[in-house]
Scaffold this active site. Structure first.
Site, PDB file in Angstrom:
ATOM      1  N   GLY A   1     -12.187  -3.826   1.052  1.00 59.46           N
ATOM      2  CA  GLY A   1     -11.511  -3.670   2.329  1.00 59.46           C
ATOM      3  C   GLY A   1     -10.367  -2.692   2.210  1.00 59.46           C
ATOM      4  O   GLY A   1     -10.102  -2.134   1.137  1.00 59.46           O
ATOM      5  N   CYS A   2      -9.647  -2.498   3.299  1.00 57.95           N
ATOM      6  CA  CYS A   2      -8.555  -1.526   3.274  1.00 57.95           C
ATOM      7  C   CYS A   2      -7.369  -2.018   2.457  1.00 57.95           C
ATOM      8  O   CYS A   2      -6.504  -1.233   2.075  1.00 57.95           O
ATOM      9  CB  CYS A   2      -8.110  -1.173   4.696  1.00 57.95           C
ATOM     10  N   THR A   3      -7.309  -3.329   2.182  1.00 61.71           N
ATOM     11  CA  THR A   3      -6.227  -3.854   1.355  1.00 61.71           C
ATOM     12  C   THR A   3      -6.687  -4.174  -0.060  1.00 61.71           C
ATOM     13  O   THR A   3      -5.926  -4.720  -0.847  1.00 61.71           O
ATOM     14  CB  THR A   3      -5.633  -5.130   1.977  1.00 61.71           C
ATOM     15  N   GLY A   4      -7.934  -3.845  -0.391  1.00 59.78           N
ATOM     16  CA  GLY A   4      -8.421  -4.098  -1.744  1.00 59.78           C
ATOM     17  C   GLY A   4      -9.728  -4.860  -1.747  1.00 59.78           C
ATOM     18  O   GLY A   4     -10.427  -4.940  -0.725  1.00 59.78           O
TER      19      GLY A   4
ATOM     20  N   ARG B   1       0.834  -1.206   0.000  1.00 62.64           N
ATOM     21  CA  ARG B   1       0.000   0.000   0.000  1.00 62.64           C
ATOM     22  C   ARG B   1       0.866   1.252   0.000  1.00 62.64           C
ATOM     23  O   ARG B   1       2.096   1.174  -0.021  1.00 62.64           O
ATOM     24  CB  ARG B   1      -0.926  -0.042   1.203  1.00 62.64           C
TER      25      ARG B   1
END
Length: 381
Positions: free
Chosen positions: A353-356, A198
């Site tokens: 989500g925050c990671t994709g 990220r």
């Protein structure tokens, strides 16, 4: 004499002993037409880089300098002369601007990250590694590994930036590794880890090699180079780097027309590094090793993948509470993955989500859903 100069001299002697090339000094070319900051900016960069390790040959108009000048007065003529000097072996590499590489060749950038002052390879920053996005990024990973090894990083750790296609690229690289290709993944600095990176990882330089698509890499290169100057003068880093390909021998390194003298100087040093490290030979060897690990089959599975056509309506199962998150599905496959679960009687929803991208299922159906998605080829987890 400073300790650094002494060290450089001993390094050159050691390299000469190893290669058997006593008396042959590396020559790095620099074209001096085309900069938005003028010829003087480029010549100043050459003066900054001047050292006992390598000779610098300027290719452009006549200027006041102690450096060698091969005089040309037009950009087209300049690049023709550059290629002539490279192909004849008179110069070992050249730093230039706005050069057209063939398909299959892309440049590997080198930056100093602002978070912790760590060097990081950006693979890649200009050029087209392949016409298929996933194949291009997998190739970018190998180009980045080869370049990192050429500048002295023996076991570079690879991260994949979280852009479209990242999960498919991760899957391909994991298959290569499982098949015997020597590849080490980096871990994100974020608490949930993983090799998909990220923005935080960009800033601190979490991997040695950050893999991305070329257009994104080009943007990041510009930001890293000029975030302290306002954008019109690139003051940091080593430039957009050498053009690397599976069977590409010319060592041509790219600068932006906005690159300032400090970047010009670092690009010349970078050129010396990849010449001494034999980046072209390393890239060829990396592809030999990758092909032993079924590179061609893995790429074929990506590029020849049939487009899935829904021949029947898929009925949505009865809704359930969904709290189990399944990551690793690429954004381009997300809706198809949900419908694959529906076909198997598992209620699922898509989310971010925050990671994709993520697939959401009921906790009790989590393991079965993962198995179903792996079997259908939607995730490697």
């Amino acid at each position: 004499m400073s300790k650094k100069v002494i060290a450089d001299v001993f390094l050159e002697v050691a390299n000469a002993i190893e290669s058997g090339e006593f008396g042959k000094k590396v020559r790095i070319g620099l074209t001096t037409l085309g900069s938005e900051h003028g010829v003087e900016n480029l010549v100043n960069g050459a003066h900054l880089a001047n050292s006992s390790l390598f000779d610098i040959v300027l290719i452009g108009p006549k200027v006041e300098t102690d450096l060698e000048v091969v005089e040309v007065n037009e950009e087209k003529e300049m690049h023709c002369k550059m290629e002539e000097l490279l192909d004849s072996g008179y110069i070992d590499a050249c730093v230039t601007m706005h050069y057209n590489f063939p398909i299959g060749v892309s440049t590997v950038g080198r930056v100093v990250t602002p978070g912790k002052g760590k060097e990081m390879i950006l693979a890649t920053t200009t050029g087209t590694s392949a016409t298929n996005r996933i194949e291009a990024m997998v190739r970018n990973a190998i180009y980045g590994i080869a370049t990192a090894k050429s500048i002295g990083i023996k076991s570079p750790k690879v991260g994949i930036l979280n852009v479209d296609g990242a999960r498919q690229v991760e899957k391909c690289l994991k298959e290569l590794k499982d098949n015997g290709y020597d590849l080490e993944f980096a871990e994100s600095v974020r608490a949930d880890g993983g090799s998909v990176m990220r923005g935080n990882d960009l800033l601190v330089g979490a991997p040695d090699v950050m893999v991305t698509d070329t257009l994104s890499g080009n943007i990041f290169m510009k930001v890293f180079s000029s975030y302290t100057t306002g954008g019109d003068y690139e003051a940091n880093g080593f430039g957009y780097g050498p053009g690397v390909g599976e069977n590409y021998d010319r060592k041509v390194l790219i600068l932006s027309r906005a690159s300032g003298s400090p970047v010009v100087a670092n690009a010349l040093r970078y050129a010396y590094d990849v010449v001494k490290g034999n980046v072209s030979d390393i890239a060829k060897k990396e592809f030999v090793d990758a092909k032993k690990a079924k590179f061609d089959d893995i790429i074929a599975s990506v590029t020849k993948k049939e487009v899935k056509v829904q021949t029947e309506e898929v009925a949505m199962p009865e809704k359930q509470i969904v709290t189990r998150q399944i990551s690793g599905v690429d954004i381009m496959d997300l809706e198809d993955a949900v419908k694959e679960l529906w076909k198997n009687g598992i209620y699922a929803e898509s989310g971010m989500g925050c990671t994709g991208p993520i697939v959401l299922v009921n906790e009790d159906k989590g393991d079965l859903a993962v198995e179903t998605l792996i079997k259908a080829g939607y995730t490697a987890k």
